[in-house]
Design an enzyme around this catalytic site. Structure first.
Site, short mmCIF file in Angstrom:
data_model
loop_
_atom_site.label_atom_id
_atom_site.label_comp_id
_atom_site.label_asym_id
_atom_site.label_seq_id
_atom_site.Cartn_x
_atom_site.Cartn_y
_atom_site.Cartn_z
N SER A 31 0.33 -0.98 0.02
CA SER A 31 -0.11 0.31 0.24
C SER A 31 0.86 1.51 0.39
O SER A 31 1.94 1.67 0.73
CB SER A 31 -0.65 -0.05 1.05
N CYS A 34 3.20 7.23 2.99
CA CYS A 34 3.80 8.36 3.20
C CYS A 34 4.42 8.02 4.13
O CYS A 34 4.89 7.70 5.27
CB CYS A 34 2.71 9.43 3.44
N GLN A 108 0.61 6.30 -6.06
CA GLN A 108 -0.99 7.15 -5.94
C GLN A 108 -0.89 8.57 -6.25
O GLN A 108 0.13 8.64 -5.80
CB GLN A 108 -1.08 6.49 -4.56
N TYR A 190 -9.31 13.09 1.71
CA TYR A 190 -8.53 14.54 1.01
C TYR A 190 -9.61 14.89 0.04
O TYR A 190 -10.48 14.37 -0.22
CB TYR A 190 -7.15 13.80 0.45
#
Length: 363
Positions: A31, A34, A108, A190
């Site tokens: 995945s 950050c 992403q 977001y």
């Protein structure tokens, strides 16, 4: 490492999976996570080693963290970006290394919306005002995520158009950099998620009000990206399947969204949840989000990825075996163990290729 072979029937986790022109060697995906290790949006050697080690560890896909389509689309000043051509060379180095290990290199792309202009988590994660190096965040409506955040600027129609252009330009750069899959971040509160949730979108124009209006920006973004990437390139989208708050987005909304997104050009829906509003109420437990992936997969007929506290090989294998999802998308466990797929293969009795450089550990 080549495609995995000698997979017993009891280990569907290690069967291949195909989306458009891309075939995964198995179903375990890294995945986006950050790292808050960028300067000016540029990837660094940290990103190369962090992501590359997961590819060496046998993942089927390694996804570069949430990468901003504009400077104001970052969560923090230390977040990765793809808003200018100068960002391409290092990202290309990372994509090429991931692919050389047999994994699918993915990225992403996203805009943080009202959750932008914050300090990195290690510095408290609090709002960063403009006078301290931050910026004015933007949103569908001028509603703060937290009372201590700055009030976001409500996007005008022409500004929305420029945002779609930014996503499109970012997708073009991702293709040039060598990525084989692009994921649209439409989850976790977001910008795209903010437009879709009735808790964060109080507009009265064509981008607010009804369900059809609230998903309009997301669908327009999908179509714009699909128009500039190769036909054989898969496009995935991460969603928050529910808001975990009264009056918010529901799993039924997610099924409808997945159906429309698939028609617009999305091939895979990764089903996360929440983080849209600060007052959410979530019961965290192992695999707690897998049922969302199952419902979207069954009711929308779209391939899905399951996420959420998936830590054990048997647990991941059961998700695939029970047809709850097509891919298992893992984050925290990959931070702890970059070689999880090799460990899982051994536990499930699957013979897999491994890096030749590591032969002494596998004889």
């Amino acid at each position: 490492m080549a495609t995995l072979a000698q997979t017993p029937a009891s280990a569907p986790l290690f069967t291949p999976f195909t989306l458009r022109g891309v075939t995964y060697r198995h179903r375990i995906v890294v995945s986006p996570m950050c790292q808050y290790s960028s300067e000016g949006g540029f990837a660094t050697n940290w990103h190369l080693v962090h992501l590359g080690s997961r590819a060496v560890g046998g993942a089927a896909q390694v996804t570069v963290e949430m990468t901003a389509v504009s400077p104001e689309g970052r969560i923090t000043p230390r977040c990765l970006g793809i808003w200018k051509d100068e960002h391409i060379p290092k990202l290309s180095e990372i994509a090429n290394f991931i692919e050389a290990q047999g994994a699918v290199p993915a990225i992403q792309i996203a805009h943080a919306g009202r959750k932008g202009s914050c300090r990195p988590p290690a510095a408290g994660g609090t709002f960063l005002p403009e006078e301290e190096g931050g910026w004015c965040p933007v949103a569908p409506s001028p509603i703060q995520f937290r009372p201590t955040d700055g009030v976001p600027h409500e996007l005008a129609r022409d500004e929305i158009g420029r945002l779609i252009e930014a996503f499109t330009a970012a997708a073009r750069r991702a293709v040039i950099a060598g990525f084989k899959l692009i994921e649209i971040h439409a989850a976790h509160g977001y910008l795209l998620n903010e437009f879709m949730s009735p808790l964060t979108n109080q507009r009265s124009d064509q981008y607010g009000g009804s369900f059809e209006n609230r998903i309009r920006l997301t669908l327009e973004t999908i179509r714009a990206i699909r128009s500039v990437i190769p036909a054989e390139m898969p496009l995935s989208m991460k969603i928050s399947a529910v808001d975990w708050a009264d009056g918010g987005w529901t799993i039924e909304d997610s099924v409808l969204l997945a159906t429309e997104a698939n028609r617009a050009g999305v091939d895979l829906i990764v089903c996360s949840s929440g983080n849209v509003v600060a007052h959410q109420k979530v019961e965290f437990k192992p695999g707690f989000q897998a049922p969302f992936a199952e419902q979207v997969r069954c009711n929308a007929g779209v391939p899905t990825g399951a996420v959420g506290l998936i830590t054990q090989p048997s647990q991941a294998n059961e998700i695939i075996q029970s047809e709850k999802a097509d891919l298992v998308v893992m984050a925290r466990e990959f931070l702890r163990n970059p070689y999880f797929p090799l460990q899982a293969a051994k536990e499930l009795g699957v013979k897999v290729p491994f890096p030749g450089q590591y032969t002494p550990a596998y004889v």
